[in-house]
Motif scaffolding. Structure first.
Motif, PDB file in Angstrom:
ATOM      1  N   GLY A   1       0.797  -1.229   0.000  1.00  0.00           N
ATOM      2  CA  GLY A   1       0.000   0.000   0.000  1.00  0.00           C
ATOM      3  C   GLY A   1       0.827   1.276   0.000  1.00  0.00           C
ATOM      4  N   THR A   2       2.169   1.133  -0.058  1.00  0.00           N
ATOM      5  CA  THR A   2       3.018   2.342  -0.032  1.00  0.00           C
ATOM      6  C   THR A   2       3.937   2.413  -1.253  1.00  0.00           C
ATOM      7  OG1 THR A   2       4.916   1.462   1.196  1.00  0.00           O
ATOM      8  CG2 THR A   2       3.052   2.268   2.516  1.00  0.00           C
ATOM      9  N   ALA A   3       3.457   1.899  -2.383  1.00  0.00           N
ATOM     10  CA  ALA A   3       4.255   2.023  -3.613  1.00  0.00           C
ATOM     11  C   ALA A   3       4.600   3.500  -3.782  1.00  0.00           C
ATOM     12  CB  ALA A   3       3.461   1.519  -4.801  1.00  0.00           C
ATOM     13  N   ARG A   4       5.804   3.752  -4.266  1.00  0.00           N
ATOM     14  CA  ARG A   4       6.277   5.139  -4.264  1.00  0.00           C
ATOM     15  C   ARG A   4       7.254   5.441  -5.382  1.00  0.00           C
ATOM     16  NH1 ARG A   4       9.020   4.592   1.424  1.00  0.00           N
ATOM     17  NH2 ARG A   4       7.191   3.283   1.611  1.00  0.00           N
ATOM     18  N   LEU A   5       7.476   6.734  -5.531  1.00  0.00           N
ATOM     19  CA  LEU A   5       8.602   7.173  -6.337  1.00  0.00           C
ATOM     20  C   LEU A   5       9.674   7.519  -5.317  1.00  0.00           C
ATOM     21  CD1 LEU A   5       6.819   9.640  -8.776  1.00  0.00           C
ATOM     22  CD2 LEU A   5       7.349   7.239  -9.157  1.00  0.00           C
ATOM     23  N   ARG A   6      10.819   6.878  -5.442  1.00  0.00           N
ATOM     24  CA  ARG A   6      11.940   7.207  -4.551  1.00  0.00           C
ATOM     25  C   ARG A   6      12.841   8.125  -5.357  1.00  0.00           C
ATOM     26  NH1 ARG A   6      17.231   5.203  -4.227  1.00  0.00           N
ATOM     27  NH2 ARG A   6      18.183   5.345  -2.154  1.00  0.00           N
ATOM     28  N   VAL A   7      12.718   9.406  -5.081  1.00  0.00           N
ATOM     29  CA  VAL A   7      13.439  10.396  -5.880  1.00  0.00           C
ATOM     30  C   VAL A   7      14.741  10.733  -5.164  1.00  0.00           C
ATOM     31  CG1 VAL A   7      13.247  12.615  -7.040  1.00  0.00           C
ATOM     32  CG2 VAL A   7      11.183  11.321  -6.521  1.00  0.00           C
ATOM     33  N   THR A   8      15.848  10.669  -5.890  1.00  0.00           N
ATOM     34  CA  THR A   8      17.135  10.973  -5.257  1.00  0.00           C
ATOM     35  C   THR A   8      17.861  12.080  -6.028  1.00  0.00           C
ATOM     36  OG1 THR A   8      18.321   9.313  -6.547  1.00  0.00           O
ATOM     37  CG2 THR A   8      17.388   8.591  -4.437  1.00  0.00           C
ATOM     38  N   PHE A   9      18.681  12.797  -5.296  1.00  0.00           N
ATOM     39  CA  PHE A   9      19.387  13.946  -5.880  1.00  0.00           C
ATOM     40  C   PHE A   9      20.887  13.765  -5.736  1.00  0.00           C
ATOM     41  CE2 PHE A   9      15.123  14.983  -5.054  1.00  0.00           C
ATOM     42  CZ  PHE A   9      14.765  15.628  -6.227  1.00  0.00           C
ATOM     43  N   ALA A  10      21.605  14.379  -6.676  1.00  0.00           N
ATOM     44  CA  ALA A  10      23.055  14.201  -6.715  1.00  0.00           C
ATOM     45  C   ALA A  10      23.735  15.529  -7.003  1.00  0.00           C
ATOM     46  CB  ALA A  10      23.408  13.177  -7.790  1.00  0.00           C
ATOM     47  N   THR A  11      25.031  15.537  -6.734  1.00  0.00           N
ATOM     48  CA  THR A  11      25.848  16.730  -6.971  1.00  0.00           C
ATOM     49  C   THR A  11      25.771  17.172  -8.428  1.00  0.00           C
ATOM     50  OG1 THR A  11      27.363  15.819  -5.323  1.00  0.00           O
ATOM     51  CG2 THR A  11      28.193  17.636  -6.672  1.00  0.00           C
ATOM     52  N   GLY A  12      25.711  16.197  -9.331  1.00  0.00           N
ATOM     53  CA  GLY A  12      25.805  16.502 -10.757  1.00  0.00           C
ATOM     54  C   GLY A  12      24.540  17.065 -11.387  1.00  0.00           C
ATOM     55  N   HIS A  13      23.421  17.034 -10.676  1.00  0.00           N
ATOM     56  CA  HIS A  13      22.196  17.626 -11.238  1.00  0.00           C
ATOM     57  C   HIS A  13      22.326  19.137 -11.295  1.00  0.00           C
ATOM     58  CE1 HIS A  13      19.869  13.873  -9.748  1.00  0.00           C
ATOM     59  NE2 HIS A  13      19.987  13.805 -11.066  1.00  0.00           N
ATOM     60  N   GLU A  14      21.881  19.712 -12.420  1.00  0.00           N
ATOM     61  CA  GLU A  14      21.874  21.185 -12.566  1.00  0.00           C
ATOM     62  C   GLU A  14      20.559  21.715 -11.999  1.00  0.00           C
ATOM     63  OE1 GLU A  14      24.320  22.940 -13.761  1.00  0.00           O
ATOM     64  OE2 GLU A  14      25.559  21.272 -14.477  1.00  0.00           O
ATOM     65  N   GLU A  15      20.593  22.966 -11.561  1.00  0.00           N
ATOM     66  CA  GLU A  15      19.366  23.579 -11.036  1.00  0.00           C
ATOM     67  C   GLU A  15      18.236  23.517 -12.068  1.00  0.00           C
ATOM     68  OE1 GLU A  15      20.695  26.981  -8.255  1.00  0.00           O
ATOM     69  OE2 GLU A  15      18.777  27.616  -9.149  1.00  0.00           O
ATOM     70  N   GLY A  16      18.599  23.767 -13.339  1.00  0.00           N
ATOM     71  CA  GLY A  16      17.593  23.724 -14.416  1.00  0.00           C
ATOM     72  C   GLY A  16      16.954  22.345 -14.535  1.00  0.00           C
ATOM     73  N   ASP A  17      17.761  21.293 -14.293  1.00  0.00           N
ATOM     74  CA  ASP A  17      17.228  19.918 -14.339  1.00  0.00           C
ATOM     75  C   ASP A  17      16.135  19.760 -13.296  1.00  0.00           C
ATOM     76  OD1 ASP A  17      19.308  19.335 -16.086  1.00  0.00           O
ATOM     77  OD2 ASP A  17      20.553  18.355 -14.554  1.00  0.00           O
ATOM     78  N   ILE A  18      16.382  20.307 -12.126  1.00  0.00           N
ATOM     79  CA  ILE A  18      15.447  20.113 -11.000  1.00  0.00           C
ATOM     80  C   ILE A  18      14.136  20.855 -11.305  1.00  0.00           C
ATOM     81  CG2 ILE A  18      15.145  20.290  -8.475  1.00  0.00           C
ATOM     82  CD1 ILE A  18      17.763  18.981  -8.848  1.00  0.00           C
ATOM     83  N   HIS A  19      14.253  22.090 -11.812  1.00  0.00           N
ATOM     84  CA  HIS A  19      13.054  22.858 -12.146  1.00  0.00           C
ATOM     85  C   HIS A  19      12.217  22.118 -13.196  1.00  0.00           C
ATOM     86  CE1 HIS A  19      13.312  26.723 -10.011  1.00  0.00           C
ATOM     87  NE2 HIS A  19      14.623  26.504 -10.018  1.00  0.00           N
ATOM     88  N   ALA A  20      12.881  21.652 -14.243  1.00  0.00           N
ATOM     89  CA  ALA A  20      12.157  20.998 -15.335  1.00  0.00           C
ATOM     90  C   ALA A  20      11.521  19.697 -14.852  1.00  0.00           C
ATOM     91  CB  ALA A  20      13.105  20.728 -16.498  1.00  0.00           C
ATOM     92  N   PHE A  21      12.264  18.954 -14.064  1.00  0.00           N
ATOM     93  CA  PHE A  21      11.771  17.670 -13.545  1.00  0.00           C
ATOM     94  C   PHE A  21      10.556  17.888 -12.628  1.00  0.00           C
ATOM     95  CE2 PHE A  21      12.266  14.614  -9.897  1.00  0.00           C
ATOM     96  CZ  PHE A  21      11.654  13.554 -10.523  1.00  0.00           C
ATOM     97  N   ALA A  22      10.666  18.855 -11.711  1.00  0.00           N
ATOM     98  CA  ALA A  22       9.560  19.111 -10.779  1.00  0.00           C
ATOM     99  C   ALA A  22       8.321  19.569 -11.556  1.00  0.00           C
ATOM    100  CB  ALA A  22       9.967  20.153  -9.734  1.00  0.00           C
ATOM    101  N   GLY A  23       8.527  20.387 -12.587  1.00  0.00           N
ATOM    102  CA  GLY A  23       7.399  20.857 -13.400  1.00  0.00           C
ATOM    103  C   GLY A  23       6.698  19.682 -14.066  1.00  0.00           C
ATOM    104  N   ALA A  24       7.498  18.781 -14.654  1.00  0.00           N
ATOM    105  CA  ALA A  24       6.924  17.605 -15.329  1.00  0.00           C
ATOM    106  C   ALA A  24       6.167  16.740 -14.328  1.00  0.00           C
ATOM    107  CB  ALA A  24       8.035  16.797 -16.003  1.00  0.00           C
ATOM    108  N   LEU A  25       6.763  16.538 -13.172  1.00  0.00           N
ATOM    109  CA  LEU A  25       6.139  15.674 -12.170  1.00  0.00           C
ATOM    110  C   LEU A  25       4.816  16.262 -11.688  1.00  0.00           C
ATOM    111  CD1 LEU A  25       6.362  13.117 -10.496  1.00  0.00           C
ATOM    112  CD2 LEU A  25       7.787  14.337  -8.860  1.00  0.00           C
ATOM    113  N   ARG A  26       4.802  17.558 -11.488  1.00  0.00           N
ATOM    114  CA  ARG A  26       3.549  18.201 -11.041  1.00  0.00           C
ATOM    115  C   ARG A  26       2.455  17.996 -12.085  1.00  0.00           C
ATOM    116  NH1 ARG A  26       4.037  21.715  -6.309  1.00  0.00           N
ATOM    117  NH2 ARG A  26       1.783  21.791  -6.464  1.00  0.00           N
TER     118      ARG A  26
END
Ligand SMILES: Cc1ncc(COP(=O)(O)O)c(C=O)c1O
Length: 379
Positions: free
Chosen positions: A343-368
């Protein structure tokens, strides 16, 4: 039916049952690159689900150290550490790990899984009791079961429940927990568990697979294991603790005695990665800042590590979101039972040093976009 035919029928039957319960897994070819990028079965993606938290697996200093060691010392170690597989780089790495953890010694294993599998049965056995967090990793469960000790689970991070179980336990008690939980990203109440162990004459053993190099809570555990396969960017496992225990593991940890030592290249990579981690604290800060930015954009509580779970619940919905993310070039695999509770299937989202800020914005927008209207439920 021949034996081979019976074997094929047996496997096919098991697979069919796994299929009907949604538990059949499969392997997808994934070639990772620097900066969180990867080729996933021919598709270009940015990965937000791997454990290379400090983006060291592709750091030139680390890969060069591995290449040089392979050229100088060979591709393999040639035997168990007790025979010919104990290359001197093991001692260099163990001294570094012990210094980092503030323990008398360290022992390097083939992997984190093997470290838990060998160490737990070397500490307790029949007549003893293991009291472990219910969410502890599968390899702690495997080591616990292998030991022959009675295994009791306490409710996740509930010290009072752990105390109740410890106080009524028989024989030597071993308390087991993770430091940073792999599927939830939260941190164990280590000080309280340490005090409990001390009061009850128990030993506390922690699994720091997801904390090492990134989140460093004060840790009173007598036995501290971890892995070199996540923030360290390579492969291998370790256990840190008192000198006598390290000596005991040489004789009693079956996953050390009866398996081949790590290749010198793998040891050299880990040593080089530890150098980078020590010299560049901004790497962990960047990874943590990336996780914090994502949580802000998603209106989630501030993260305690670089692991951000988004609990979806139904497996099919988690799979749908994961598939839609993939179609847009983002890799976040759905984590389903039995890896996580039903009952707790999930997306386990992880972050790394190599991600660019732009990557995070675009990814969060898509996910929303993909999660609407479910998004309202998680924010
Ligand atoms: C908490 C925890 N412990 C141990 C392991 C095993 O480590 P390794 O991958 O080095 O075998 C993992 C990795 O999946 C983990 O998440």
């Amino acid at each position: 039916m021949t034996s081979l035919e019976r074997l094929k029928a047996f496997a096919a039957d098991k697979l069919e049952r796994l299929e009907t319960t949604g538990q059949r897994r499969s392997l997808v070819e994934t070639a990772r690159e620097a900066g969180g990028r990867a080729d996933r079965a021919g598709r270009r993606v940015i990965s937000f689900c791997d454990n290379d938290y400090l983006s060291l697996s592709h750091d030139a200093r680390v890969t060069e150290a591995a290449a040089e060691a392979a050229r100088d010392f060979g591709a393999g170690s040639g035997g168990s550490r007790l025979i010919t597989g104990n290359h001197p780089l093991n001692s260099v790495l163990e001294a570094r790990l012990a210094a980092l953890k503030g323990t008398e010694g360290a022992r390097v294993f083939g992997s984190g899984f093997l470290a838990n599998l060998g160490t737990i049965p070397a500490l307790v056995g029949k007549g003893d009791t293991i009291v472990m967090d219910e969410l502890a990793h599968a390899c702690m469960h495997a080591g616990a079961r292998l030991s022959g000790a009675e295994v009791r689970l306490f409710a996740h991070n509930q010290v009072q429940d752990a105390a109740n179980q410890v106080r009524s336990a028989s024989g030597q008690v071993l308390l087991l927990t993770e430091t940073v939980f792999s599927m939830d990203g939260d941190v164990a109440p280590l000080a309280e568990l340490g005090a409990l162990a001390e009061e009850a004459g128990a030993w506390l053993m922690t699994d720091d697979a997801h904390g090492f190099g990134v989140v460093h809570p004060e840790n009173p555990a007598q036995i501290q294991m971890g892995t070199l396969s996540k923030a360290v960017g390579g492969y291998g496992g370790y256990v840190c603790g008192p000198a006598e225990l390290m000596d005991l593991l040489n004789s009693r940890a079956r996953s050390l005695v009866y398996t081949t030592g790590l290749p010198p290249a793998v040891l050299a990579a880990a040593i080089a990665a530890l150098d980078v981690i020590a010299a560049e604290p901004e790497r962990r800060e960047r990874a943590l800042a990336n996780a914090a930015l994502f949580c802000e954009l998603m209106e989630l509580p501030a993260p305690t590590s670089v692991i951000v779970p988004i609990i979806i619940g139904p497996e099919a919905e988690a799979m749908r979101i994961s598939a839609e993310l993939l179609a847009r070039g983002y890799l976040v695999t759905a984590i389903r039972p039995p890896t996580v509770p039903a009952g707790t299937a999930r997306l386990r989202v992880t972050f790394a040093t190599g991600h660019e800020e732009g990557d995070i914005h675009a990814f969060a927008g898509a996910l929303r976009e993909i999660m609407e209207p479910a998004c309202a439920a998680i924010s």
